[in-house]
Scaffold this motif. Structure first.
Motif, PDB file in Angstrom:
ATOM      1  N   GLU A   5       0.825  -1.206   0.000  1.00 23.73           N
ATOM      2  CA  GLU A   5       0.000   0.000   0.000  1.00 23.73           C
ATOM      3  C   GLU A   5       0.860   1.258   0.000  1.00 23.73           C
ATOM      4  OE1 GLU A   5      -3.006  -0.123   3.030  1.00 23.73           O
ATOM      5  OE2 GLU A   5      -3.312  -2.256   2.741  1.00 23.73           O
ATOM      6  N   GLY A   6       1.864   1.290  -0.869  1.00 27.17           N
ATOM      7  CA  GLY A   6       2.721   2.463  -1.005  1.00 27.17           C
ATOM      8  C   GLY A   6       3.724   2.645   0.111  1.00 27.17           C
ATOM      9  N   CYS A   7       3.914   1.625   0.937  1.00 27.73           N
ATOM     10  CA  CYS A   7       4.839   1.718   2.075  1.00 27.73           C
ATOM     11  C   CYS A   7       6.104   0.921   1.769  1.00 27.73           C
ATOM     12  CB  CYS A   7       4.170   1.162   3.327  1.00 27.73           C
ATOM     13  SG  CYS A   7       5.246   1.151   4.767  1.00 27.73           S
ATOM     14  N   ASP A   8       7.230   1.512   1.938  1.00 21.69           N
ATOM     15  CA  ASP A   8       8.517   0.850   1.736  1.00 21.69           C
ATOM     16  C   ASP A   8       8.821  -0.008   2.959  1.00 21.69           C
ATOM     17  OD1 ASP A   8      11.153   0.119   1.412  1.00 21.69           O
ATOM     18  OD2 ASP A   8      11.928   2.171   1.378  1.00 21.69           O
ATOM     19  N   ILE A   9       8.765  -1.338   2.832  1.00 22.81           N
ATOM     20  CA  ILE A   9       8.944  -2.245   3.972  1.00 22.81           C
ATOM     21  C   ILE A   9      10.339  -2.116   4.563  1.00 22.81           C
ATOM     22  CG2 ILE A   9       9.086  -4.669   4.667  1.00 22.81           C
ATOM     23  CD1 ILE A   9       6.797  -5.245   2.776  1.00 22.81           C
ATOM     24  N   MET A  10      11.369  -2.095   3.722  1.00 22.84           N
ATOM     25  CA  MET A  10      12.732  -2.014   4.247  1.00 22.84           C
ATOM     26  C   MET A  10      12.933  -0.732   5.054  1.00 22.84           C
ATOM     27  SD  MET A  10      14.384  -4.712   3.850  1.00 22.84           S
ATOM     28  CE  MET A  10      16.009  -4.168   4.277  1.00 22.84           C
ATOM     29  N   GLY A  11      12.395   0.379   4.563  1.00 25.28           N
ATOM     30  CA  GLY A  11      12.515   1.634   5.310  1.00 25.28           C
ATOM     31  C   GLY A  11      11.818   1.545   6.647  1.00 25.28           C
ATOM     32  N   TRP A  12      10.649   0.901   6.663  1.00 21.57           N
ATOM     33  CA  TRP A  12       9.900   0.740   7.915  1.00 21.57           C
ATOM     34  C   TRP A  12      10.668  -0.136   8.883  1.00 21.57           C
ATOM     35  CZ3 TRP A  12       7.876  -3.374  10.620  1.00 21.57           C
ATOM     36  CH2 TRP A  12       6.988  -3.042  11.642  1.00 21.57           C
ATOM     37  N   VAL A  13      11.217  -1.240   8.388  1.00 23.14           N
ATOM     38  CA  VAL A  13      11.968  -2.166   9.245  1.00 23.14           C
ATOM     39  C   VAL A  13      13.207  -1.482   9.798  1.00 23.14           C
ATOM     40  CG1 VAL A  13      13.324  -4.310   9.270  1.00 23.14           C
ATOM     41  CG2 VAL A  13      11.107  -4.250   8.117  1.00 23.14           C
ATOM     42  N   GLU A  14      13.936  -0.784   8.954  1.00 24.35           N
ATOM     43  CA  GLU A  14      15.134  -0.080   9.411  1.00 24.35           C
ATOM     44  C   GLU A  14      14.796   0.970  10.463  1.00 24.35           C
ATOM     45  OE1 GLU A  14      16.645   1.287   5.687  1.00 24.35           O
ATOM     46  OE2 GLU A  14      17.678  -0.601   5.272  1.00 24.35           O
ATOM     47  N   ASN A  15      13.707   1.715  10.257  1.00 25.66           N
ATOM     48  CA  ASN A  15      13.290   2.726  11.238  1.00 25.66           C
ATOM     49  C   ASN A  15      12.904   2.076  12.563  1.00 25.66           C
ATOM     50  OD1 ASN A  15      13.719   4.951   9.610  1.00 25.66           O
ATOM     51  ND2 ASN A  15      11.655   4.909   8.762  1.00 25.66           N
ATOM     52  N   LYS A  16      12.208   0.932  12.499  1.00 21.08           N
ATOM     53  CA  LYS A  16      11.823   0.211  13.716  1.00 21.08           C
ATOM     54  C   LYS A  16      13.062  -0.237  14.481  1.00 21.08           C
ATOM     55  CE  LYS A  16       8.765  -2.696  15.983  1.00 21.08           C
ATOM     56  NZ  LYS A  16       8.734  -2.187  17.307  1.00 21.08           N
ATOM     57  N   LEU A  17      14.051  -0.768  13.769  1.00 25.61           N
ATOM     58  CA  LEU A  17      15.288  -1.203  14.420  1.00 25.61           C
ATOM     59  C   LEU A  17      16.000  -0.032  15.087  1.00 25.61           C
ATOM     60  CD1 LEU A  17      16.655  -3.693  11.729  1.00 25.61           C
ATOM     61  CD2 LEU A  17      15.662  -4.269  13.958  1.00 25.61           C
ATOM     62  N   ILE A  18      16.024   1.094  14.423  1.00 22.78           N
ATOM     63  CA  ILE A  18      16.659   2.294  14.988  1.00 22.78           C
ATOM     64  C   ILE A  18      15.910   2.748  16.235  1.00 22.78           C
ATOM     65  CG2 ILE A  18      17.089   4.757  14.583  1.00 22.78           C
ATOM     66  CD1 ILE A  18      17.681   3.935  11.621  1.00 22.78           C
ATOM     67  N   ARG A  19      14.567   2.775  16.165  1.00 21.20           N
ATOM     68  CA  ARG A  19      13.768   3.187  17.335  1.00 21.20           C
ATOM     69  C   ARG A  19      13.976   2.225  18.504  1.00 21.20           C
ATOM     70  NH1 ARG A  19       9.906   3.832  13.376  1.00 21.20           N
ATOM     71  NH2 ARG A  19       8.699   2.064  14.144  1.00 21.20           N
ATOM     72  N   ASN A  20      14.001   0.923  18.222  1.00 24.63           N
ATOM     73  CA  ASN A  20      14.233  -0.065  19.288  1.00 24.63           C
ATOM     74  C   ASN A  20      15.600   0.122  19.923  1.00 24.63           C
ATOM     75  OD1 ASN A  20      11.753  -1.194  18.823  1.00 24.63           O
ATOM     76  ND2 ASN A  20      12.536  -3.046  17.854  1.00 24.63           N
ATOM     77  N   LYS A  21      16.611   0.361  19.106  1.00 25.30           N
ATOM     78  CA  LYS A  21      17.971   0.559  19.627  1.00 25.30           C
ATOM     79  C   LYS A  21      18.029   1.806  20.523  1.00 25.30           C
ATOM     80  CE  LYS A  21      22.763   0.857  18.124  1.00 25.30           C
ATOM     81  NZ  LYS A  21      23.683   0.854  16.998  1.00 25.30           N
ATOM     82  N   GLU A  22      17.392   2.881  20.094  1.00 23.79           N
ATOM     83  CA  GLU A  22      17.365   4.113  20.896  1.00 23.79           C
ATOM     84  C   GLU A  22      16.629   3.901  22.214  1.00 23.79           C
ATOM     85  OE1 GLU A  22      15.614   6.947  18.232  1.00 23.79           O
ATOM     86  OE2 GLU A  22      17.494   7.249  17.138  1.00 23.79           O
ATOM     87  N   TYR A  23      15.487   3.213  22.149  1.00 24.81           N
ATOM     88  CA  TYR A  23      14.706   2.931  23.358  1.00 24.81           C
ATOM     89  C   TYR A  23      15.537   2.104  24.338  1.00 24.81           C
ATOM     90  CZ  TYR A  23      11.146   1.134  26.491  1.00 24.81           C
ATOM     91  OH  TYR A  23      10.434   0.803  27.622  1.00 24.81           O
ATOM     92  N   ASN A  24      16.157   1.041  23.839  1.00 21.12           N
ATOM     93  CA  ASN A  24      16.964   0.182  24.703  1.00 21.12           C
ATOM     94  C   ASN A  24      18.122   0.948  25.323  1.00 21.12           C
ATOM     95  OD1 ASN A  24      15.334  -2.041  24.281  1.00 21.12           O
ATOM     96  ND2 ASN A  24      16.589  -2.855  22.625  1.00 21.12           N
TER      97      ASN A  24
END
Length: 72
Positions: A5-24
């Motif tokens: 639906e017009g969403c770049d999966i790799m970009g979403w996954v990479e952003n999630k990993l970055i957010r998780n790393k920052e949270y941790n």
């Protein structure tokens, strides 16, 4: 690259990993532990026997020891 639906999966996954790393980084600390060869497998087997991760098993043991020391 897969799109949903017009969403770049790799970009979403990479952003999630970055957010998780920052949270941790903001909320947790790490403890590095070294054990003699063969001990890791013994600890892993004991943890699995109780249905726990190695971390959960070790943290439970530490918590029990700390509670006991506070009572003494």
């Amino acid at each position: 690259m897969r799109m949903i639906e017009g969403c770049d999966i790799m970009g979403w996954v990479e952003n999630k990993l970055i957010r998780n790393k920052e949270y941790n980084k903001e909320n947790y600390e790490q403890i590095l532990m070294r054990v003699r060869k063969g001990e890791k497998e013994k600890i892993k087997a004991a943890a699995e026997a109780e249905g726990k991760s190695i971390t959960a098993y070790i943290m439970e043991a530490v918590g029990e020891k700390m509670s006991k020391e506070q009572r003494d």
